[in-house]
Design a protein around this motif. Structure first.
Motif, short mmCIF file in Angstrom:
data_model
loop_
_atom_site.label_atom_id
_atom_site.label_comp_id
_atom_site.label_asym_id
_atom_site.label_seq_id
_atom_site.Cartn_x
_atom_site.Cartn_y
_atom_site.Cartn_z
N LYS A 156 0.42 -20.02 15.32
CA LYS A 156 0.51 -20.46 16.72
C LYS A 156 1.92 -20.95 17.04
CE LYS A 156 -2.27 -22.88 20.15
NZ LYS A 156 -3.59 -23.49 20.40
N GLU A 157 2.51 -21.70 16.12
CA GLU A 157 3.85 -22.24 16.35
C GLU A 157 4.89 -21.13 16.40
OE1 GLU A 157 4.36 -25.07 13.23
OE2 GLU A 157 3.18 -26.64 14.25
N ARG A 158 4.76 -20.15 15.50
CA ARG A 158 5.74 -19.07 15.51
C ARG A 158 5.59 -18.20 16.75
NH1 ARG A 158 7.23 -14.81 10.68
NH2 ARG A 158 9.06 -13.92 11.69
N MET A 159 4.37 -18.02 17.18
CA MET A 159 4.14 -17.27 18.42
C MET A 159 4.83 -17.97 19.60
SD MET A 159 2.74 -14.41 18.88
CE MET A 159 2.08 -14.52 20.52
N MET A 160 4.74 -19.28 19.63
CA MET A 160 5.37 -20.01 20.72
C MET A 160 6.89 -19.86 20.66
SD MET A 160 4.83 -21.54 23.48
CE MET A 160 3.10 -22.02 23.44
N ASP A 161 7.45 -19.81 19.46
CA ASP A 161 8.88 -19.55 19.32
C ASP A 161 9.24 -18.19 19.93
OD1 ASP A 161 9.46 -21.91 18.02
OD2 ASP A 161 9.28 -21.05 16.01
N LEU A 162 8.44 -17.20 19.60
CA LEU A 162 8.67 -15.86 20.13
C LEU A 162 8.60 -15.85 21.67
CD1 LEU A 162 6.65 -13.77 17.54
CD2 LEU A 162 9.01 -13.35 18.15
N ILE A 163 7.57 -16.48 22.20
CA ILE A 163 7.40 -16.51 23.65
C ILE A 163 8.58 -17.20 24.32
CG2 ILE A 163 5.99 -17.46 25.53
CD1 ILE A 163 3.54 -17.01 23.76
N ASP A 164 9.04 -18.29 23.75
CA ASP A 164 10.19 -19.00 24.32
C ASP A 164 11.42 -18.10 24.37
OD1 ASP A 164 8.70 -21.28 24.66
OD2 ASP A 164 9.43 -22.27 22.84
N ASN A 165 11.67 -17.34 23.31
CA ASN A 165 12.82 -16.42 23.30
C ASN A 165 12.66 -15.30 24.32
OD1 ASN A 165 14.45 -17.71 21.51
ND2 ASN A 165 14.20 -16.24 19.86
N LEU A 166 11.43 -14.77 24.43
CA LEU A 166 11.18 -13.73 25.44
C LEU A 166 11.42 -14.27 26.84
CD1 LEU A 166 9.99 -10.72 25.03
CD2 LEU A 166 9.91 -12.19 23.02
N GLU A 167 11.03 -15.50 27.07
CA GLU A 167 11.22 -16.11 28.39
C GLU A 167 12.72 -16.25 28.70
OE1 GLU A 167 10.11 -20.34 30.59
OE2 GLU A 167 8.72 -19.51 29.10
N LYS A 168 13.50 -16.67 27.70
CA LYS A 168 14.96 -16.77 27.89
C LYS A 168 15.55 -15.40 28.19
CE LYS A 168 15.35 -20.56 24.54
NZ LYS A 168 15.77 -20.88 23.15
N ALA A 169 15.11 -14.39 27.45
CA ALA A 169 15.63 -13.05 27.65
C ALA A 169 15.28 -12.51 29.04
CB ALA A 169 15.08 -12.11 26.57
N PHE A 170 14.06 -12.78 29.48
CA PHE A 170 13.63 -12.31 30.80
C PHE A 170 14.44 -13.01 31.90
CE2 PHE A 170 9.43 -10.91 33.11
CZ PHE A 170 10.18 -10.12 33.95
N ASP A 171 14.68 -14.31 31.73
CA ASP A 171 15.49 -15.07 32.68
C ASP A 171 16.86 -14.42 32.84
OD1 ASP A 171 17.62 -17.19 33.31
OD2 ASP A 171 15.78 -18.30 33.78
N THR A 172 17.47 -14.08 31.71
CA THR A 172 18.80 -13.45 31.74
C THR A 172 18.74 -12.10 32.43
OG1 THR A 172 19.42 -14.57 29.70
CG2 THR A 172 20.72 -12.64 30.32
N ARG A 173 17.69 -11.34 32.17
CA ARG A 173 17.55 -10.03 32.81
C ARG A 173 17.42 -10.17 34.33
NH1 ARG A 173 16.90 -4.94 30.85
NH2 ARG A 173 17.59 -4.89 28.69
N ILE A 174 16.67 -11.16 34.77
CA ILE A 174 16.55 -11.39 36.22
C ILE A 174 17.92 -11.71 36.80
CG2 ILE A 174 15.59 -12.92 37.99
CD1 ILE A 174 13.09 -13.19 36.21
N THR A 175 18.70 -12.54 36.10
CA THR A 175 20.05 -12.87 36.55
C THR A 175 20.90 -11.63 36.71
OG1 THR A 175 20.01 -15.04 35.46
CG2 THR A 175 22.18 -14.12 35.93
N ASN A 176 20.73 -10.67 35.81
CA ASN A 176 21.64 -9.52 35.77
C ASN A 176 21.21 -8.31 36.58
OD1 ASN A 176 23.35 -10.95 34.05
ND2 ASN A 176 22.36 -10.15 32.19
N VAL A 177 19.99 -8.29 37.12
CA VAL A 177 19.60 -7.11 37.90
C VAL A 177 20.48 -7.00 39.14
CG1 VAL A 177 17.21 -7.01 37.08
CG2 VAL A 177 17.75 -8.38 39.10
N ASP A 178 20.83 -5.77 39.48
CA ASP A 178 21.78 -5.56 40.58
C ASP A 178 21.11 -5.22 41.90
OD1 ASP A 178 20.86 -3.04 40.04
OD2 ASP A 178 22.79 -2.19 39.44
#
Length: 677
Positions: A375-397
């Motif tokens: 459960k803890e490792r899954m939450m780590d993964l989700i947190d990283n995915l959320e950061k990555a998605f945030d960056t992608r939203i920033t970069n869409v043109d």
């Protein structure tokens, strides 16, 4: 929006980040990718799904009791076997009355008592058949339907209790189109040979069920045809699967009093009173269907209605009756799905236990087979995915800063659920009798009805789950803005604590990204961060988003899968968008890890190659032709091969990892590659 239909909601439907976790490479004895299994006769740029899975596909045999084999099936079989042991132990324990073990064990034991079930034949449903025979008018028919609704066995009404899509903090009662025996409306309209064979098998099934309850063969066949024609008429009022994907059209809130004026024979007010509900307003998902039911209550002969009710009563409860009833329904499913042999009784009863006592069985399962570390490792993964998605939203043109801001607010408001509920459902009032399987099924269904109806007009419980913990699936729920990953899917090849990041991000990471993207697919994007059906887009951004959605539809429409059957791009739009977005977000999240930033090879493969291979191997599948045709007709998910190849066609890092060149089948010019997020 489920990751895969092994069975959203009518639901549902389905992971993480590793930056600071697991920076060490796995030991050489741990093999999470079968390098020897890669098919060197297929170029990765021609068909990556077959490059990774081709050797396995060539030798894989679909078991006679399954309609497919592959990663999901292997994981299902492993989980099923673990649950069988838990169920058999619980059945032997004869635990104290009222305990989890007693209810689960006695339910399973009652279903396994084949001698008692065979002896009763169809006696359990005789009282219902007598009630149907006694019906003489529409009012009595509606009373019978209400009685069956109370045990979740209604025929032409379908009630769902969930968040009001325009007031998502409160539950509302929703009526949905129902009443058909074939998979959907189109199966009554199509005239091709495959569909005609399914239609005839369905009629034979109904006739056999009638015969088994004492009707002469010639009369049974005639009445089965009558029921089919009745359903064919009903089907004309149904919306198509594609039309059902429009949440705005499925939101039609009415005052009950107004519906009574509109449908005076149906008399919803009286129907709700018979159900014990005092609500004064409901949502009618597909009004034309209920208007058709009201019309048929006036015009169709009462005897036709009665045969129709009998047909669905017997089909609904056939699995809880003696073997001839079980076999009659299976003969139809063989023609529909291609499954050659019925599953053994223990497996059918395990599935029934999970369906009826899911959170009780789930408690036993997670206690034995799910860890806090996972459960803890899954939450780590989700947190990283959320950061990555945030960056992608920033970069869409293509999106304005104003809309980006709101999109990020929605992203960061997503509720994450992993493994199992924090609060288990209370089954305290439910009594299970070890000696009566049919009555146990009915008791569970009545308990479910009471549980759901108690929620009408009450605040939404955001702790509630829509899947049981052992389920091999995941989902995003737009009205709560949540992503949910049951313990069942958190196993290899999707997730493994000891695997390197490339493997976990390519497999479960894509699943996490997929479910996150559902909040921003063509349907999910219509809901705000609180789960309300509300436009939060700037008009020009919405127009650009729709244009990108159209690109996805057109691309998937171009693929012929079997015979002349193509992927239905309009039906599968949301899942395809989630696949395209999911792999991109997972890859970016992987790049936040030490391994993702490294070039160290394992078994001759670069980190990026391992990432993409792990993705493809998690979707390996071989499927019966009949099931594939059924999937293409009714399932919002594309077939597995296209869930791998098409997102990668649109993802430039894949081209670099495997040197995909112009002229290869998966090659798209860079300006033609679809990039939404």
């Amino acid at each position: 929006m489920q990751l895969k239909n092994l069975s959203y909601a009518a639901a549902a439907a389905a992971l993480m980040t590793f930056g600071a976790c697991n920076n060490e490479m796995p030991s050489s004895s741990q093999k999470f990718i079968d390098v020897a299994g890669l098919d060197s006769s297929v170029a990765p740029g021609d068909n990556f799904f077959k490059y990774v899975n081709g050797k396995w596909i060539d030798t894989a045999v679909i078991p006679s009791t399954q309609t497919s084999t592959g990663s999901f099936n292997e994981l299902y079989n492993k989980t099923r076997d673990n649950l069988r042991k838990l169920l058999e132990d619980a059945a032997k324990a004869k635990a104290n009355k009222g305990t989890v073990e007693q209810k689960v064990g006695d339910f399973y034991a009652s279903g396994m008592d084949s001698a008692a079930i065979e002896k009763r034949a169809y006696q359990p449903v005789e009282p219902y058949l007598k009630k149907i025979n006694a019906i003489s008018n529409a009012q009595q028919l509606m009373r019978y339907e209400a009685e069956m609704e109370k045990q979740q066995a209604s025929v032409f009404t379908s009630f769902y209790v969930g968040a009001d899509e325009k007031n998502s903090s409160t539950n509302i009662l929703t009526l949905y189109q129902a009443g058909l025996g074939l998979p959907d409306r189109d199966y009554y309209m199509k005239k091709d040979a495959e569909t005609k064979a399914i239609q005839e098998a369905y009629k034979r099934c109904l006739a056999q069920l009638f015969t088994l309850t004492g009707t002469q063969d010639s009369v049974a066949a005639k009445q089965a045809e009558l029921v089919y024609k009745f359903e064919e008429d009903l089907a004309k009022s149904h919306r198509t699967n594609v039309e059902l994907r429009d949440p705005q059209k499925n939101y039609n809130k009415f005052a009950v009093a107004d519906l009574d004026k509109k449908m005076p024979v149906f008399k919803l007010g009286s129907y709700l009173k018979n159900l014990g509900s005092k609500t004064d307003s409901v949502n009618v998902g597909q009004p034309a269907y209920y208007e058709k039911v009201n019309e048929l209550l006036k015009t169709a002969p009462i005897d036709t209605w009665k045969w129709y009710l009998k047909a669905h009563l017997l089909r609904n409860y056939s699995s809880a009756l003696s073997t001839p009833f079980v076999n009659a329904t299976f003969e139809y499913s063989k023609v529909l799905s291609g499954q050659k042999q019925i599953k053994p009784r223990w497996e059918r009863i395990y599935r029934s236990t999970d369906a009826h006592l899911g959170e009780l069985l789930g408690q036993l399962y997670v206690k034995k087979h799910f860890t806090k570390d996972a459960k803890e490792r899954m939450m780590d993964l989700i947190d990283n995915l959320e950061k990555a998605f945030d960056t992608r939203i920033t970069n869409v043109d293509w999106m304005s800063d104003t809309t980006k801001k709101v999109a990020k607010e929605k992203l960061h408001a997503i509720i994450k659920k992993i493994g199992y509920p924090d609060k288990w459902r209370d089954y305290g009032k439910l009594e299970i009798d070890r000696g009566n399987y049919f009555e146990n099924v009915v008791a569970c269904d009545k308990a479910d009805f009471d549980y759901n109806m108690a929620k009408v007009d009450k605040p939404v419980d955001k702790d509630e789950w829509g899947m049981t913990p052992p389920t091999i699936n995941a989902y995003y729920n737009p009205t709560i803005n949540e992503i949910v990953f049951p313990a069942g899917i958190l196993q290899f090849p999707f997730f493994e604590l000891s695997a390197d990041d490339a493997v976990n991000y390519g497999a479960i990471g894509m699943v996490i990204g997929h479910e996150m993207t559902h909040g921003f697919d063509d349907m999910g994007a219509q809901y705000d961060k609180s789960g309300n059906l509300k436009n939060w887009w700037a008009p020009s951004d919405n127009q650009k988003f729709r244009a990108k959605s159209k690109q996805v539809i057109d691309l998937y429409n171009s693929f012929v899968v079997i015979d002349s059957m193509r992927i239905n791009g309009a039906l599968t739009t949301g899942e395809n968008m989630a696949d395209i977005g999911g792999i991109a977000i997972a890859y970016d999240a992987f790049k936040l890890t030490k391994q993702g930033q490294d070039t160290t090879k394992i078994d001759g493969l670069t980190p990026d190659q391992r990432f993409f291979i792990a993705y493809a191997q998690s979707w390996k599948e071989k499927i019966e032709d009949k099931s594939l045709r059924l999937q293409l007709s009714t399932d919002p998910h594309s077939p597995a091969e296209y869930r791998v190849n098409v997102p990668l066609m649109n993802f430039t890092p894949f081209y670099k990892a495997f040197n995909v060149q112009q002229g290869q089948k998966l090659f798209l010019p860079e300006d033609k590659r679809i990039k939404i997020w």
